[in-house]
Design an enzyme around this catalytic site. Structure first.
Site, PDB file in Angstrom:
ATOM      1  N   HIS A 173     -19.323  12.908  -6.897  1.00  0.00           N
ATOM      2  CA  HIS A 173     -19.041  11.468  -6.986  1.00  0.00           C
ATOM      3  C   HIS A 173     -19.836  10.682  -5.942  1.00  0.00           C
ATOM      4  CE1 HIS A 173     -16.036  10.919 -10.058  1.00  0.00           C
ATOM      5  NE2 HIS A 173     -15.240  11.848  -9.559  1.00  0.00           N
ATOM      6  N   GLN A 213     -14.939   5.926  -6.651  1.00  0.00           N
ATOM      7  CA  GLN A 213     -13.926   5.766  -7.702  1.00  0.00           C
ATOM      8  C   GLN A 213     -12.979   4.598  -7.442  1.00  0.00           C
ATOM      9  OE1 GLN A 213     -12.778  10.174  -7.634  1.00  0.00           O
ATOM     10  NE2 GLN A 213     -12.483   9.637  -9.781  1.00  0.00           N
ATOM     11  N   HIS A 270     -16.651  18.729  -6.929  1.00  0.00           N
ATOM     12  CA  HIS A 270     -16.433  17.611  -7.857  1.00  0.00           C
ATOM     13  C   HIS A 270     -16.496  16.278  -7.092  1.00  0.00           C
ATOM     14  CE1 HIS A 270     -14.184  15.731 -11.401  1.00  0.00           C
ATOM     15  NE2 HIS A 270     -14.118  14.798 -10.467  1.00  0.00           N
ATOM     16  N   GLU A 271     -15.803  16.213  -5.951  1.00  0.00           N
ATOM     17  CA  GLU A 271     -15.777  14.958  -5.171  1.00  0.00           C
ATOM     18  C   GLU A 271     -17.139  14.671  -4.537  1.00  0.00           C
ATOM     19  OE1 GLU A 271     -13.340  13.224  -5.846  1.00  0.00           O
ATOM     20  OE2 GLU A 271     -12.053  14.802  -6.607  1.00  0.00           O
ATOM     21  N   CYS A 324     -11.041  14.150 -14.535  1.00  0.00           N
ATOM     22  CA  CYS A 324     -11.452  13.166 -13.538  1.00  0.00           C
ATOM     23  C   CYS A 324     -10.647  11.883 -13.750  1.00  0.00           C
ATOM     24  CB  CYS A 324     -12.947  12.890 -13.703  1.00  0.00           C
ATOM     25  SG  CYS A 324     -13.599  11.715 -12.514  1.00  0.00           S
ATOM     26  N   LEU A 325     -10.115  11.308 -12.665  1.00  0.00           N
ATOM     27  CA  LEU A 325      -9.321  10.085 -12.809  1.00  0.00           C
ATOM     28  C   LEU A 325     -10.148   8.930 -13.371  1.00  0.00           C
ATOM     29  CD1 LEU A 325      -7.105  10.055  -9.577  1.00  0.00           C
ATOM     30  CD2 LEU A 325      -6.518  10.829 -11.870  1.00  0.00           C
ATOM     31  N   GLY A 330      -7.761  14.782  -6.196  1.00  0.00           N
ATOM     32  CA  GLY A 330      -8.891  14.331  -5.391  1.00  0.00           C
ATOM     33  C   GLY A 330      -9.321  12.946  -5.829  1.00  0.00           C
TER      34      GLY A 330
HETATM   35 ZN    ZN Z   1     -13.729  12.771 -10.539  1.00  0.00          ZN
END
Ligand code: ZN
Length: 183
Positions: free
Chosen positions: A154, A55, A150-151, A108-109, A50
């Site tokens: 963000h 991000q 999670h997204e 998380c990226l 995701g």
């Molecule tokens: Zn993340």
């Protein structure tokens, strides 16, 4: 000025864009489509499941995901737990979840090297607009429901650092400090 999709990169904590509340998109323009495609490429290049617009440096209410099947969990019911390929969510909204909270490990990226358990409801419903401009609603469980939440976080400037169980915050203390000192 329109966004140049090729200039987009994955932003790492503590980049302030990750703490910005994103704004609703007025429509699915060519620019939005080009950005979503670039985000899908970046997500794949980083082996993510995701990626949310903040991000990549944009305060847009948009995220992409590709949640693979395979994980079986005790709470699995009739709802899908995988996404069946890439899906784009524009201006997504989550329903009020039913049931209790379950812990599950998340990464998380934007937080490389950091993983920890976060409590979230295991089943949730999401409504959004797709890349074709059409609204849709889905109910999901397991990893899919986890990824949606999670997204969505963000888009409101919330990171797993804020929600991780204290023992994992402690475990990741050095990695968090390293990121903060790398800017
Ligand atoms: Zn993340």
């Amino acid at each position: 000025m329109p966004v140049d999709p090729s200039s987009l990169r994955v932003r790492l904590y503590p980049d302030p864009i990750l703490r910005t509340k994103a704004r609703e998109l007025a429509g699915v323009t060519d620019e939005v489509i080009a950005v979503a495609r670039r985000m899908i490429d970046l997500m794949r290049a980083h082996d993510g499941i995701g990626l949310a617009a903040p991000q990549v440096g944009l305060d847009w209410r948009l995220f992409v995901l590709d949640v693979p099947p395979g994980e079986r969990r005790s709470t699995e019911g009739p709802n899908p737990t995988a996404s069946r390929g890439v899906v784009v969510y524009i201006n997504p909204v989550l329903s009020a979840p039913a049931g209790g909270l379950e812990p599950y490990e998340e990464g998380c990226l934007s937080l490389p090297g950091i993983r920890g358990d976060v409590l979230r409801p295991p089943t949730i419903t999401i409504s959004a607009t797709g890349l074709d401009g059409k609204p849709f609603t889905q109910t999901g469980s397991g990893l899919l429901a986890r990824c949606w939440q999670h997204e969505m976080d963000h888009l409101d400037g919330v990171l797993i650092l804020d929600k991780m169980l204290p023992v994992f915050r402690l475990k990741n203390r050095q990695a968090i400090r390293d990121l903060e000192e790398s800017v």
